[in-house]
Design a protein around this motif. Sequence first.
Motif, mmCIF file in Angstrom:
data_model
loop_
_atom_site.group_PDB
_atom_site.id
_atom_site.type_symbol
_atom_site.label_atom_id
_atom_site.label_comp_id
_atom_site.label_asym_id
_atom_site.label_seq_id
_atom_site.Cartn_x
_atom_site.Cartn_y
_atom_site.Cartn_z
ATOM 1 N N UNK A 15 -35.507 9.162 14.244
ATOM 2 C CA UNK A 15 -35.575 9.732 12.909
ATOM 3 C C UNK A 15 -34.998 8.773 11.870
ATOM 4 N N UNK A 16 -33.896 8.088 12.216
ATOM 5 C CA UNK A 16 -33.326 7.110 11.286
ATOM 6 C C UNK A 16 -34.317 5.985 10.998
ATOM 7 N N UNK A 17 -34.996 5.493 12.040
ATOM 8 C CA UNK A 17 -36.000 4.437 11.852
ATOM 9 C C UNK A 17 -37.116 4.913 10.912
ATOM 10 N N UNK A 18 -37.521 6.150 11.117
ATOM 11 C CA UNK A 18 -38.618 6.716 10.344
ATOM 12 C C UNK A 18 -38.248 6.868 8.870
ATOM 13 N N UNK A 19 -37.002 7.227 8.616
ATOM 14 C CA UNK A 19 -36.578 7.438 7.227
ATOM 15 C C UNK A 19 -36.239 6.139 6.505
ATOM 16 N N UNK A 20 -35.990 5.060 7.251
ATOM 17 C CA UNK A 20 -35.574 3.816 6.601
ATOM 18 C C UNK A 20 -36.634 2.710 6.615
ATOM 19 N N UNK A 21 -37.736 2.929 7.319
ATOM 20 C CA UNK A 21 -38.755 1.875 7.359
ATOM 21 C C UNK A 21 -39.339 1.648 5.969
ATOM 22 N N UNK A 22 -39.632 0.402 5.670
ATOM 23 C CA UNK A 22 -40.276 0.096 4.398
ATOM 24 C C UNK A 22 -41.784 -0.086 4.570
ATOM 25 N N UNK A 23 -42.273 0.169 5.786
ATOM 26 C CA UNK A 23 -43.711 0.098 6.052
ATOM 27 C C UNK A 23 -44.343 1.459 5.755
ATOM 28 N N UNK A 24 -45.611 1.475 5.346
ATOM 29 C CA UNK A 24 -46.278 2.747 5.068
ATOM 30 C C UNK A 24 -46.386 3.612 6.323
ATOM 31 N N UNK A 25 -46.119 4.906 6.148
ATOM 32 C CA UNK A 25 -46.215 5.907 7.210
ATOM 33 C C UNK A 25 -47.069 7.048 6.665
ATOM 34 N N UNK A 26 -47.978 7.557 7.489
ATOM 35 C CA UNK A 26 -48.809 8.694 7.086
ATOM 36 C C UNK A 26 -48.681 9.823 8.080
ATOM 37 N N UNK A 27 -48.522 11.067 7.584
ATOM 38 C CA UNK A 27 -48.365 11.411 6.173
ATOM 39 C C UNK A 27 -47.023 10.918 5.630
#
Length: 154
Positions: free
Chosen positions: A125-137
């Motif tokens: 979850x931390x990786x998901x909230x801090x990535x600067x790469x586009x994530x969809x949705x």
Amino acid sequence: MSDQIVRPTSRLLVLDEDDRLLLMKTVAPDSTRAARWITPGGGVDPGETHVEAAIRELREETGQVVTDVGEVVRVDDFEVTWDDADHTHGHAEFYVVRLPHFEVSDDGWTDEERTDILESRWFGLDDLTTTDEPVEPEDLADLVRLILSDASAS
């Protein structure tokens, strides 16, 4: 005004025993060929239900075989803005699948997936909230947070 072409899809929120989410970095159907992280899943074939498509897509894209994906946890209806897409709108139904950690197998990938899927990775979850790469949705981290909080409350 042009006609709407809706592509129904089934998406899978695949979580391992450490609450990491499996995502695939794919190339968007756009002339920019922009990459973004998405959940495994794909189109619902004619005559197929969303559940059947979810089970098939999980097997094809990861090599994991399940017989049940549970209930729909979210539905997204959206306009498609990619210039190379064969549809104008999307309808995505999301399912949660909990599996022991595994390495993705590309044995079942189509030729298109071999071109469009650049890599796969497990995100905490931390990786998901801090990535600067586009994530969809875009609000995927919020959805995962909600699912994990619901699971811990049960």
